[in-house]
Design an enzyme around this catalytic site. Structure first.
Site, PDB file in Angstrom:
ATOM      1  CG  HIS A 135      -1.942   1.050   1.360  1.00  0.00           C
ATOM      2  ND1 HIS A 135      -1.633   2.286   1.662  1.00  0.00           N
ATOM      3  CD2 HIS A 135      -3.360   0.877   1.142  1.00  0.00           C
ATOM      4  CE1 HIS A 135      -2.815   3.100   1.560  1.00  0.00           C
ATOM      5  NE2 HIS A 135      -3.804   2.223   1.464  1.00  0.00           N
ATOM      6  CG  ASP A 212       0.447  -2.422   5.873  1.00  0.00           C
ATOM      7  OD1 ASP A 212      -0.703  -2.672   6.739  1.00  0.00           O
ATOM      8  OD2 ASP A 212       0.217  -1.718   4.906  1.00  0.00           O
ATOM      9  CD  GLN A 215      -6.811  -4.453   3.756  1.00  0.00           C
ATOM     10  OE1 GLN A 215      -7.935  -5.456   3.725  1.00  0.00           O
ATOM     11  NE2 GLN A 215      -6.846  -2.928   3.618  1.00  0.00           N
ATOM     12  CE  LYS A 238      -7.301  -0.432   6.227  1.00  0.00           C
ATOM     13  NZ  LYS A 238      -8.319   0.060   5.117  1.00  0.00           N
ATOM     14  CB  CYS A 376      -3.725   3.592  -1.624  1.00  0.00           C
ATOM     15  SG  CYS A 376      -4.683   5.080  -1.254  1.00  0.00           S
TER      16      CYS A 376
END
Length: 419
Positions: A135, A212, A215, A238, A376
């Site tokens: 991202h 990261d 997700q 999220k 993104c």
């Protein structure tokens, strides 16, 4: 929430699933005269009533600023805020509470590491490894650092299925490699990266790794000690919680060695005009009044997820993804971008001759919410030679009826452009 185990089995009845969906009041709204079909969970998931109620309870009976006060409300608010930190510690398997830093979200967490670790330890000529699947929030901060320091970024390529080429990754390491930034799951494609193996490879070279996890956390069980990552970041919004709050895990010895990202109240032990002594972890990185209500709401979202169980969620979503993939792959003129065998419930697709923005606009007229654009993640779009995709992303409150509605919506879009 009703009988959780019964909801996440192949034999789950529509009535049982409807009970779970009732925990999310926004799923009952209509878009025009159409029922909402919310398939934009990778951008932001919805909050269950339990989280909403917890936010209201804090605001109406517990609100005060935290720390450094002895009155009742401040003590209660402080306790609830720190309880939320402990919930996050257990949720991700951190060794100590002080390794859990509240931030405003994943982007803020990554920037904290860039400023606190990168600006202190990365020098001219050093190299940072990123991947094609990142991202922008795990690309741009490192580009800013590289420009400032005269460092260089090297990029792990992907194959036509949207999977990282691990052998190519191994070959990027050399004596100049100082840091790795790596997504656990691609937000644009849903690919689950083999991060445990990739972390181990980096550690063989003495290189720390930031993951990261924005997700991954809503879909997969995360254990930062088992992964042995050095940093791990994700966001509440999220994860069925509020916006404006996220978390950074960092190994204590690395956090101790880092400089603070922001200065101000609460991140100090003492201040004179001659010298400031920073506070102990985790407060060293939590300057100013934090988003107290959001943190407590984050903790409530973790409670809700723990009742369901991440393993139950993963199994259910895997089945839903399989069903949706089969339905969309069978549609003429529709192509899925990213076909990794190891994915979370995300489907990015393009329709021949129709721009994704037009797809999103027409699906919205049917009450169907998908995300359109480059997500993104422009390097991914460039890799697959598409300007953008339409992305349907699922959560455990979605069902096969909504997949069927999406498929019918895509057919309607194709009919409009066939006229």
């Amino acid at each position: 929430m009703k009988s959780v185990e019964a909801l996440f089995t192949p034999q789950a009845t529509p009535t049982a699933m409807q009970h779970l969906r009732a925990d999310f009041p926004i799923l009952g709204i209509r878009v025009g005269d159409k029922p909402l079909v919310y398939l934009d969970n990778a951008a932001s998931s919805q909050m269950p009533q339990a989280v909403i109620d917890r936010l209201v309870r804090y605001q109406t009976t517990q609100h005060a600023n935290i720390h450094r006060a002895v009155h009742h409300l401040s003590e209660v608010a402080t306790q609830e805020y720190e309880n939320a930190r402990r919930k996050l510690q257990h949720f991700m398997g951190a060794r100590e509470e002080k390794e859990v830093i509240f931030t405003s979200g994943t982007t803020d967490s990554i920037n904290l590491v860039m400023h606190g670790y990168g600006r202190k330890f990365i020098q001219s000529g050093d190299e940072i490894i990123l991947t094609t699947l990142e991202h922008h929030s795990n690309i741009v901060p490192w580009q800013m650092l590289a420009e400032e320091k005269g460092a260089h970024i090297r990029v792990v390529p992907i194959n036509d299925s949207g999977e990282l080429l691990v052998e190519a990754y191994e070959k990027l390491f050399n004596s100049k490699t100082r840091f790795v930034g790596l997504s656990h799951v691609s937000n644009a494609l849903g690919t689950i990266n083999p991060i445990k193996d990739m972390i181990a490879i980096a550690h063989q070279h003495g290189v720390p790794v930031l993951i990261d996890g924005a997700q991954a956390a809503p879909h997969l069980q995360v254990d930062v000690q088992e992964l042995d990552c050095d940093f791990y970041a994700f966001s509440a919004h999220k994860l069925f919680g509020p916006t404006g709050i996220g978390v950074l895990y960092g190994k204590a010895h690395l956090l101790e060695a880092m400089q603070p990202y922001k200065g101000g109240g609460d991140m100090i032990a003492s201040v004179t005009f001659e010298k400031t002594i920073y506070n102990e972890l985790p407060y060293k990185f939590e300057a100013g009044t934090p988003p107290i209500a959001a943190a407590i709401g984050f903790g409530a979202a973790i409670d809700y997820l723990n009742q369901i169980g991440l393993d139950n969620i993963a199994a259910y979503e895997h089945d839903l993804l399989r069903y949706a993939t089969e339905q969309i792959q069978a549609m003429p003129g529709v192509r899925i971008i990213g076909n990794s065998l190891n994915k979370v419930a995300v489907i990015s697709f393009v329709i021949d001759g129709i721009h994704p923005h037009d797809v999103g606009t027409l699906l919205n007229q049917e009450g169907i919410a998908v995300r359109t654009g480059h997500h993104c993640a422009q390097p991914i779009m460039e890799r697959f030679k598409v300007p953008a995709t339409s992305r349907a992303s699922f959560a455990f409150y979605n069902n096969r009826d909504e997949v069927d509605a999406l498929v019918a919506g895509i057919r309607s879009v194709q009919k409009v452009f066939a006229l």
